[in-house]
Design an enzyme around this catalytic site. Structure first.
Site, short mmCIF file in Angstrom:
data_model
loop_
_atom_site.label_atom_id
_atom_site.label_comp_id
_atom_site.label_asym_id
_atom_site.label_seq_id
_atom_site.Cartn_x
_atom_site.Cartn_y
_atom_site.Cartn_z
N ASP A 95 14.77 47.25 42.21
CA ASP A 95 14.34 48.62 42.80
C ASP A 95 13.07 49.09 42.50
OD1 ASP A 95 14.36 50.93 44.25
OD2 ASP A 95 15.48 52.03 42.90
N SER A 96 12.38 49.52 43.14
CA SER A 96 10.82 50.14 43.04
C SER A 96 10.60 51.27 41.87
CB SER A 96 10.20 50.40 44.19
OG SER A 96 11.08 51.56 44.73
N PHE A 99 13.77 55.72 43.09
CA PHE A 99 14.85 56.59 42.60
C PHE A 99 14.66 57.39 41.17
CE2 PHE A 99 18.89 57.41 40.53
CZ PHE A 99 19.58 58.00 41.34
N ASP A 268 24.55 48.78 46.49
CA ASP A 268 24.52 48.42 45.09
C ASP A 268 25.00 49.82 44.64
OD1 ASP A 268 22.02 50.12 45.52
OD2 ASP A 268 22.28 50.30 43.43
N CYS A 306 45.07 42.70 40.99
CA CYS A 306 43.88 41.99 40.59
C CYS A 306 43.80 40.60 40.08
CB CYS A 306 42.87 42.90 39.90
SG CYS A 306 41.47 42.37 39.45
N CYS A 308 41.41 39.52 38.02
CA CYS A 308 40.44 39.37 36.85
C CYS A 308 40.82 39.10 35.35
CB CYS A 308 39.34 40.43 36.86
SG CYS A 308 39.83 41.95 35.96
N CYS A 311 42.66 42.06 33.89
CA CYS A 311 44.11 42.07 34.39
C CYS A 311 44.94 41.15 34.25
CB CYS A 311 44.09 42.64 35.74
SG CYS A 311 43.11 44.07 36.36
N HIS A 337 36.63 44.32 35.17
CA HIS A 337 37.64 44.64 36.28
C HIS A 337 36.98 45.43 37.45
CE1 HIS A 337 40.89 46.09 38.73
NE2 HIS A 337 40.32 47.12 38.43
#
Length: 372
Positions: A95-96, A99, A268, A306, A308, A311, A337
């Site tokens: 990102d530049s 933000f 994102d 899930c 992962c 989990c 997670h």
RNA sequence: GGAUGGGUUCCCGAGCGGCCAAAGGGAGCAGACUGUAAAUCUGCCGUCAGUGACUUCGGUGGUUCGAAUCCACCCCCAUCCA
């Protein structure tokens, strides 16, 4: 158009405007729609690159402003670029700093030339111009780089939003003209606040500049969600279909659906990792504040649905214990997670688009998640 | 047995005549978080309840218009001396 980059539209959902795509970058191919975990300071907080791989991260986000201030983009360049520096060899988007112009509030002053700001770290003075940002992003060496924009706060009046938008357009042009590397894809950013007419103007202006991809910025800054969705419809009706559309900073599960249904390809969001550090888990049954007392003796998985590592190996009671004891593993497990949950959700969304049933899948998901 | 210092709301700890239901921590409980100045921030935290009322500061009794704060005795605790 740069041959290093390619965006192929593979399929469009028969039930919606959702698109299944494939974005090719120098460091790999990204299936879209996609969710990009955020690694502002050249690290996705609490996550190792190996873990990011394991949960099937396709591309990471990092940040120009933060890396410029610390450790410095020249240092990152010396290290061999951001990929080498942080040990991630997959695609990266930077990102530049647009933000930060928004979020740093009174630490900055915006002029036509650029943004004068004071470092939030040591108070030192700096100047970001579109040209300077292109220089920094070139040094960092991400696959995708964002144009320098002004992210307008909500609420903002029409007049201010319009003037800011035009400046963002001029900055976008300057970014394009000063781009230093051909192996980086520069994305323009649509602004226009919450005004449909401005959003349309902005989408048109940015589209005309023919960037490799287009960002949609300035949303999810406090406006009601229906307003954001309306803006997405206006913008995506104008942005070219053959280029990726990136809705910046947005990424709650419902926003994934609403965005994808309106033709967004990339998202994102810091929410996943931030709420993880604050003791909350995203689950198929809705968000759970694992920190809460209800889970003290809950020996089930964070999210039974899930796949992962967190989990499959730990219980809510254990994670809650880690949170209460302020153990760093709590943040790690919940980050693993929440990121995996979001990436898996996006995988399911892609599968639903492929099968022309995204609306059906949305209904199923919302019912279980508790949004219907 | 003697000396000294203490006993404050779940814990630590401030208060030392009225502005005290009692500072500040901690613990506990809850909420927020969407291109990360965030492992952060906010709220609640004696009881019942609408501003209010009621019961609290080791115990008992007293002084005072008024006491967590002053006095007396008692009970505990810590350290030191025998």
């Amino acid at each position: 158009m740069n041959p290093t980059f390619k965006f192929e539209l593979i399929h469009e959902c028969a039930q919606s405007k959702a698109r299944l795509g494939r974005l090719t970058t120098p460091h790999g191919v990204i299936e879209t729609p996609c969710y990009m975990p955020v690694g502002t300071q050249a690290t996705v907080k609490a996550m190792t690159p190996l873990e990011l791989r394991e949960i099937k991260t396709q591309i990471l986000l990092s940040n120009t402003y933060h890396l410029y201030l610390r450790p410095g983009h020249e240092l990152v360049k010396q290290a061999g670029g951001l990929h080498a520096f942080m040990g991630w060899n997959g695609p990266i988007l930077t990102d530049s700093g647009g933000f930060q112009v928004f979020s740093l509030g009174d630490l900055r002053k915006i002029t036509e030339n650029g943004v004068e700001f004071r470092s939030h770290i040591d108070g030192s003075r700096h100047l970001f111009t579109p040209e300077r940002v292109m220089e920094i992003e070139a040094a960092l060496g991400a696959d995708i780089i964002m144009a320098f924009d002004e992210c307008v706060p909500y609420p903002a009046d029409h007049d201010y939003t319009e003037k800011s938008m035009h400046m963002t357009h001029r900055w976008a042009k300057r970014c394009k003209e000063s781009q230093l590397r051909a192996d980086q894809a520069l994305f323009g950013i649509v602004q226009g606040g919450t005004y449909a007419d401005l959003r349309a103007d902005s989408a048109k202006a940015i589209a005309d500049m023919d960037f490799i991809g287009n960002g949609i910025g300035g949303l999810s800054v406090g406006e009601p969600k229906p307003m954001m969705y309306e803006m997405l419809e206006v913008v995506n009706a104008i942005l070219p279909k053959n280029k990726p559309r990136y809705l910046m900073g947005v990424g709650s599960p419902d926003c994934f659906f609403e965005g994808v249904l309106r033709g967004v390809d990339m998202f994102d969001c810091v929410l996943q990792t931030r709420i993880a550090r604050n003791g909350q888990a995203l689950t198929s049954r809705g968000p759970l504040t694992i920190r809460n007392a209800t889970f003290e003796r809950d020996f089930s998985a964070i999210d039974p649905d899930c796949d992962c590592y967190a989990c499959k190996n730990f219980t809510r009671a254990y994670v809650r214990h880690l949170i209460k004891a302020e153990e760093i593993l709590a943040a790690r497990l919940l980050s693993i997670h929440n990121l995996r949950f979001s990436l898996a959700l996006m995988e399911n969304i892609r599968e639903a688009i492929r099968n022309d049933r995204l609306l059906d899948y949305k209904k199923e998901f919302y019912e279980t998640y508790g949004l219907l």
